[in-house]
Design a protein around this motif. Structure first.
Motif, mmCIF file in Angstrom:
data_model
loop_
_atom_site.group_PDB
_atom_site.id
_atom_site.type_symbol
_atom_site.label_atom_id
_atom_site.label_comp_id
_atom_site.label_asym_id
_atom_site.label_seq_id
_atom_site.Cartn_x
_atom_site.Cartn_y
_atom_site.Cartn_z
ATOM 1 N N ALA B 134 41.259 83.114 25.385
ATOM 2 C CA ALA B 134 41.475 84.436 24.816
ATOM 3 C C ALA B 134 41.306 85.560 25.834
ATOM 4 C CB ALA B 134 40.535 84.668 23.615
ATOM 5 N N PRO B 135 42.214 85.690 26.765
ATOM 6 C CA PRO B 135 42.047 86.741 27.752
ATOM 7 C C PRO B 135 42.341 88.102 27.132
ATOM 8 C CG PRO B 135 44.082 85.551 28.146
ATOM 9 C CD PRO B 135 43.481 84.982 26.909
ATOM 10 N N ASP B 136 41.284 88.889 26.947
ATOM 11 C CA ASP B 136 41.511 90.195 26.367
ATOM 12 C C ASP B 136 41.720 91.238 27.462
ATOM 13 O OD1 ASP B 136 39.012 89.764 27.202
ATOM 14 O OD2 ASP B 136 37.997 90.817 25.583
ATOM 15 N N ARG B 137 41.545 90.796 28.722
ATOM 16 C CA ARG B 137 41.836 91.720 29.815
ATOM 17 C C ARG B 137 42.748 91.009 30.805
ATOM 18 N NH1 ARG B 137 37.323 90.843 29.459
ATOM 19 N NH2 ARG B 137 37.086 90.133 31.564
ATOM 20 N N VAL B 138 43.500 91.782 31.549
ATOM 21 C CA VAL B 138 44.365 91.172 32.559
ATOM 22 C C VAL B 138 44.100 91.832 33.908
ATOM 23 C CG1 VAL B 138 46.211 90.470 31.011
ATOM 24 C CG2 VAL B 138 46.230 92.753 32.012
ATOM 25 N N LEU B 139 44.450 91.077 34.942
ATOM 26 C CA LEU B 139 44.221 91.550 36.295
ATOM 27 C C LEU B 139 45.428 92.359 36.755
ATOM 28 C CD1 LEU B 139 42.285 91.303 38.759
ATOM 29 C CD2 LEU B 139 43.711 89.401 39.485
ATOM 30 N N VAL B 140 45.202 93.592 37.210
ATOM 31 C CA VAL B 140 46.300 94.396 37.758
ATOM 32 C C VAL B 140 45.901 94.895 39.142
ATOM 33 C CG1 VAL B 140 47.250 95.149 35.550
ATOM 34 C CG2 VAL B 140 45.438 96.485 36.649
ATOM 35 N N ILE B 141 46.902 95.330 39.887
ATOM 36 C CA ILE B 141 46.640 95.768 41.251
ATOM 37 C C ILE B 141 47.280 97.130 41.491
ATOM 38 C CG2 ILE B 141 48.674 94.571 42.199
ATOM 39 C CD1 ILE B 141 46.845 93.920 44.649
ATOM 40 N N ASP B 142 46.606 97.933 42.300
ATOM 41 C CA ASP B 142 47.161 99.211 42.712
ATOM 42 C C ASP B 142 47.769 99.014 44.097
ATOM 43 O OD1 ASP B 142 47.760 101.744 43.397
ATOM 44 O OD2 ASP B 142 45.684 102.458 43.536
ATOM 45 N N ALA B 160 45.022 81.369 41.329
ATOM 46 C CA ALA B 160 45.976 82.107 40.499
ATOM 47 C C ALA B 160 46.702 83.188 41.291
ATOM 48 C CB ALA B 160 45.247 82.735 39.318
ATOM 49 N N LEU B 161 46.146 83.554 42.443
ATOM 50 C CA LEU B 161 46.719 84.661 43.197
ATOM 51 C C LEU B 161 47.431 84.144 44.435
ATOM 52 C CD1 LEU B 161 43.639 87.044 43.093
ATOM 53 C CD2 LEU B 161 45.550 86.963 41.529
ATOM 54 N N SER B 162 48.513 84.815 44.810
ATOM 55 C CA SER B 162 49.143 84.504 46.080
ATOM 56 C C SER B 162 49.608 85.793 46.730
ATOM 57 C CB SER B 162 50.297 83.522 45.902
ATOM 58 O OG SER B 162 51.275 84.102 45.082
ATOM 59 N N VAL B 163 49.483 85.822 48.028
ATOM 60 C CA VAL B 163 49.795 87.032 48.775
ATOM 61 C C VAL B 163 50.758 86.658 49.897
ATOM 62 C CG1 VAL B 163 48.843 88.808 50.284
ATOM 63 C CG2 VAL B 163 47.576 88.097 48.255
ATOM 64 N N ILE B 169 54.423 91.039 49.175
ATOM 65 C CA ILE B 169 54.372 90.668 47.760
ATOM 66 C C ILE B 169 52.974 90.187 47.390
ATOM 67 C CG2 ILE B 169 55.194 88.982 46.062
ATOM 68 C CD1 ILE B 169 57.860 89.026 47.518
ATOM 69 N N TRP B 170 52.518 90.592 46.217
ATOM 70 C CA TRP B 170 51.256 90.121 45.655
ATOM 71 C C TRP B 170 51.550 89.586 44.269
ATOM 72 C CZ3 TRP B 170 48.194 91.084 41.386
ATOM 73 C CH2 TRP B 170 46.845 90.728 41.473
ATOM 74 N N THR B 171 51.189 88.315 43.991
ATOM 75 C CA THR B 171 51.572 87.692 42.724
ATOM 76 C C THR B 171 50.337 87.161 41.999
ATOM 77 O OG1 THR B 171 53.571 86.953 43.839
ATOM 78 C CG2 THR B 171 53.142 86.021 41.678
ATOM 79 N N VAL B 172 50.312 87.348 40.696
ATOM 80 C CA VAL B 172 49.235 86.781 39.892
ATOM 81 C C VAL B 172 49.823 85.878 38.809
ATOM 82 C CG1 VAL B 172 49.168 88.878 38.459
ATOM 83 C CG2 VAL B 172 47.237 87.296 38.416
ATOM 84 N N ASP B 173 49.205 84.700 38.663
ATOM 85 C CA ASP B 173 49.573 83.794 37.576
ATOM 86 C C ASP B 173 48.510 83.938 36.498
ATOM 87 O OD1 ASP B 173 50.224 81.820 35.866
ATOM 88 O OD2 ASP B 173 49.996 80.156 37.290
ATOM 89 N N ARG B 174 48.836 84.671 35.451
ATOM 90 C CA ARG B 174 47.795 85.018 34.466
ATOM 91 C C ARG B 174 47.394 83.831 33.603
ATOM 92 N NH1 ARG B 174 50.369 90.301 34.430
ATOM 93 N NH2 ARG B 174 49.098 91.497 35.869
ATOM 94 N N ALA B 175 48.217 82.779 33.620
ATOM 95 C CA ALA B 175 47.819 81.580 32.868
ATOM 96 C C ALA B 175 46.645 80.905 33.545
ATOM 97 C CB ALA B 175 48.995 80.625 32.761
ATOM 98 N N ALA B 176 46.624 80.973 34.870
ATOM 99 C CA ALA B 176 45.533 80.331 35.601
ATOM 100 C C ALA B 176 44.350 81.267 35.784
ATOM 101 C CB ALA B 176 46.041 79.858 36.962
ATOM 102 N N GLU B 204 53.231 87.770 37.235
ATOM 103 C CA GLU B 204 53.719 89.082 37.600
ATOM 104 C C GLU B 204 53.683 89.223 39.107
ATOM 105 O OE1 GLU B 204 53.343 93.639 36.022
ATOM 106 O OE2 GLU B 204 51.781 92.227 35.538
ATOM 107 N N THR B 205 54.755 89.778 39.661
ATOM 108 C CA THR B 205 54.814 89.972 41.095
ATOM 109 C C THR B 205 54.875 91.466 41.390
ATOM 110 O OG1 THR B 205 55.996 87.910 41.320
ATOM 111 C CG2 THR B 205 56.102 89.412 43.169
ATOM 112 N N TYR B 206 53.978 91.873 42.241
ATOM 113 C CA TYR B 206 53.989 93.269 42.669
ATOM 114 C C TYR B 206 54.515 93.304 44.090
ATOM 115 C CZ TYR B 206 50.695 94.207 38.839
ATOM 116 O OH TYR B 206 50.081 94.331 37.635
#
Lengths: 358, 420
Positions: B134-142, B160-163, B169-176, B204-206
């Motif tokens: 139950a992830p009620d928060r998510v990771l975001v990046i500025d 979960a993160l790759s750079v 590019i900065w990518t997060v896999d929110r499932a992991a 999500e890929t930033y």
């Protein structure tokens, strides 16, 4: 006559410990037994030179599950001798009490296993029912049923108050009367006698020659017990060495039963004499020097050698466990025995292969 | 034959007594006040000193001071109670209840409650159904402040993160992602945040130029070195060239050559994350906002002679005192002067520890003074030199400092005392 070789172990129903024997048989009779070891070698002696000597105590306790307390205590005694410190009197008495509790549960375990080996399941369960009460006492006082983790270099980590000590002693009376009727079965029952009497005879000369230790040796009529060296509080306690001249499996059973009742008495004496005071002194710094410790474990005499060089690791750590000494006697008593008696004979030395291989 | 009935009394009594055993686990196991069941931590009192970690004979505990987290591998713990005994804040306790049986080797992570992140997370392999926790928060990046140093990806327990620095590019896999916050705590630029769940995609890929359309934040294109901090400078009067900064640099921008006495930095690779500043024992490093050329490799040389050898720009520096560090500009394409880590690697034999030749050692103790982690001790009375291999970071400062050239890098066991 044609000879057959039957492999015994390392997996065998009677003994959940990895010892392997190649039994050379002539018909049903064993003529030779060739052992092989090393299935559970863990390199614990070498590990001591890579671990902090204070923390290694908890690894030493895990050399063996049954004699865990005695291993931890021997290690602490060795370290204390290197440091040249004397632990408080109360700690000595507490150690004595725990030593005897561990002897009690080890011997009761052995009685159960012996009954199981000759196929007397009900006797096995009764022995372990009594043993369970001892384990409860160990847990009450140390926090662990088998692995006590209660020793420290310089004393013990936990105290037992008067109420707890008296509570233990109070339970002993009932346990003793239960045990008395139980041991009658071991020593007098016809079927049990048929399996034990004059089976696996180790004469006094052979016991000396093959370096037997512990109850195995005392059942061959040799009066020797390292508790008489007076480590912990044994110097202040009055007890006799229990021996038997039977030299057979029944005599080994007899000696261990005698030692069970003796342990009750030793604990009674220790509880009566235990002084008040500190239970631990602080020991600082790194050890430098060497020490040899001989301790009477439930299974026999164990020898600890420790050498320290002023760093936080020991330079050399060596353990000779009682089973290691008794293996030679086992190989002596096996030839000539019936094939069906082999599991029983292996059990009479009270083997602990994990101890032996460390 | 009366002997055969010895057991009859037992057998008969057995028929009429209650069972001596207990139907565990439906009936709970016996517990005493002293029972050693499982180690529990009162994380609010913990100061993350790491003593429990060092004293654990089973290596079950790990402590991260920077992330203010304490974790224990339940399957490794042997319940010896050594950590409880040695905890200076008494925030560890041994509880009576045993930890529940499990099919996988899990560890438990406890974090100090500074943000509204739950204290306990199960660090199991990423759950197959990502929503199970139950992830009620998510990771975001500025991305305006992110320097793509990659520390977050290294600290992530689940990968979960790759750079990708090159592609920006900065990518997060929110499932992991477990929302443990380890990356947020480790970010040198404070670019990461855990925000309330608001329709973010699972992966999500930033990118550096702009954030994806799904993110509410509209990112502006950024420069390589944001917020005025354009580079790292070194004070060679205090630097001992230990090389810890080299190891810590996420982009391998720093090189140290102890023989040549130089410290160099590739300004194009440096992301000014400040990670090297944290690790420097001598506080020789600092961030700067001006006065440096950010285009190429900059070499700082320790002695005048070496500078002359290194570059033609030396005459200008010759008037400087020896201890004063002088930045020497070198174009990145010039091969010879820029000292690289490969060069020093080929010069000295690579090993896992420092060895000493006691025949030449004079027990002067210079190595003790130079050691940034105080791993060396010299006892002149006992004529012994000893080194704590766990403390040694293999920086080589002692090798450089040794006037008798007795020290060298070699393959050796963990702790060793040398005696004359």
């Amino acid at each position: 006559m044609k000879r057959t070789i039957v492999p015994f172990g390392p997996q065998h129903p009677v003994l959940p410990e990895p010892i392997h024997l190649d039994l050379v048989l002539e018909d049903e009779k064993v003529v030779e037994a060739i052992p092989s070891f090393g299935f559970v070698h863990r390199g614990m002696e070498d590990l001591a030179s890579k671990r902090d000597f204070n923390d290694y105590l908890y690894v030493v306790e895990r050399i063996c599950g049954i004699c865990s307390y005695m291993h931890g205590m021997s290690y602490c005694e060795g370290a204390e001798r290197i440091f040249g410190v004397e632990i408080p009197d109360r700690a000595k008495y507490l150690r004595t009490i725990w030593c005897e509790l561990s002897r009690l549960h080890s011997h009761l375990l052995w009685l159960g296993l012996l009954a199981d080996a000759f196929g007397f399941e009900a006797l096995f369960m009764q022995s372990w029912r009594i043993r369970e009460k001892i384990l409860d006492m160990v847990e009450d006082s140390t926090g662990g049923r088998l692995i006590s983790s209660v020793n420290l270099i310089g004393g013990v980590a936990r105290d037992m108050d008067r109420e707890m000590l008296d509570g233990f002693v109070k339970q002993f009376d009932k346990m003793e009367s239960e045990l008395r009727s139980l041991t009658k079965v071991f020593l007098k029952d016809t079927t049990v006698r048929a399996r034990l009497f004059e089976v696996g005879v180790l004469t006094k000369t052979d016991a000396i020659l093959y370096g037997a230790v512990g109850p195995m040796m005392r059942a061959s009529g040799i009066e020797l017990d390292t508790r008489k060296l007076g480590y912990a509080a044994y110097g202040d306690i009055d007890f006799d060495i229990i021996t038997s001249n039977g030299c057979d499996s029944l005599a080994r059973c007899e000696v261990r039963i005698g030692e069970i009742f003796q342990s009750f008495n030793i604990i009674r004496q220790a509880v009566a004499k235990i002084p008040d005071g500190e239970i631990c002194i602080s020991v600082k710094g790194n050890p430098k020097g060497e020490a040899t410790v001989r301790m009477e474990q439930p299974r026999g005499e164990a020898l600890y050698y420790m050498k320290a060089n002023g760093t936080r690791n020991l330079e050399r750590f060596r353990v000779r466990t009682p089973t290691f000494s008794n293996i030679y006697s086992l190989l002596k008593i096996l030839p000539g025995a019936q094939f069906a008696d082999v599991p029983l004979l292996i059990l009479t030395i009270d083997p602990c292969i994990s101890c032996t291989e460390r | 034959m009366a002997g055969i009935f010895k057991f009859t009394k037992f057998a008969l009594r057995n028929l009429f007594t209650k069972p001596a055993t207990r139907a565990y686990p439906s009936v709970p196991a016996r517990q005493t006040p002293r029972t050693r069941g499982a180690v529990q931590v009162n994380i609010d009192d913990c100061i993350f000193c790491g003593l429990c970690n060092r004293r654990c004979p089973a290596d079950a505990i790990s402590v991260d001071r920077a992330a203010k987290s304490w974790s224990i591998k339940r399957m490794s713990c042997v319940q010896c109670g050594n950590c409880v005994l040695n905890c200076p804040k008494k925030c560890l306790t041994m509880e009576g209840a045993y930890s529940a049986p499990a099919c996988e080797k899990r560890s438990e992570l406890f974090r100090k409650k500074e943000s509204p992140i739950p204290a306990v997370h199960t660090l199991a392999p990423a759950p197959t159904d990502g929503k199970a926790i139950a992830p009620d928060r998510v990771l975001v990046i500025d991305m305006t402040s992110c320097v793509l140093c990659g520390l977050c990806a290294r600290r992530c327990p689940t990968g979960a993160l790759s750079v990708d620095r090159k592609a920006g590019i900065w990518t997060v896999d929110r499932a992991a992602c477990l929302q443990c916050g380890n990356c947020v705590n480790g970010c040198p630029k404070k670019s990461l945040a855990l925000v309330p769940e608001n329709g973010h995609p699972q992966v999500e890929t930033y990118t550096r130029s702009a954030a994806p359309a799904t993110s509410e934040k509209t990112e502006t294109p950024i420069t390589a070195q944001p917020k005025g901090e354009i580079g790292i400078t070194v004070d060679l009067s205090t630097c001992i060239l230990c090389g810890l900064c080299v190891r810590r640099c996420p982009t391998s921008a720093i090189a140290v050559d102890r023989k040549a006495g130089t410290w160099s930095i590739n300004r194009q690779s440096c992301v000014v994350c400040g990670n090297c500043l944290d690790v420097c024992h001598k506080h020789s490093l600092s961030k700067t906002t001006e006065g440096i050329d950010t285009s190429g490799i900059q070499v700082y040389a320790k002695t005048v002679e070496l500078k002359a050898e290194a570059t033609s720009a030396a005459p200008a520096a010759k008037s400087e005192p020896v201890v004063e560090a002088t930045p020497v500009e070198t174009a990145p394409q010039l091969p010879a002067p820029a000292p690289s880590s490969e060069a020093s690697a080929t010069d000295a034999p690579v090993g896992n520890g420092i060895a000493i030749d006691m025949d030449t050692c004079v027990l002067c103790g210079l190595c003790v003074k130079k050691c940034p982690t105080s791993a060396i001790t010299v006892d002149r009375a006992a004529k012994s030199w000893s080194i704590d291999r766990e403390g040694c970071v293999l920086c080589g400062s002692c090798i450089t400092a040794c006037p008798k050239k007795s020290l060298s890098e070699a393959e050796i066991p963990l702790l060793k005392t040398y005696t004359k």
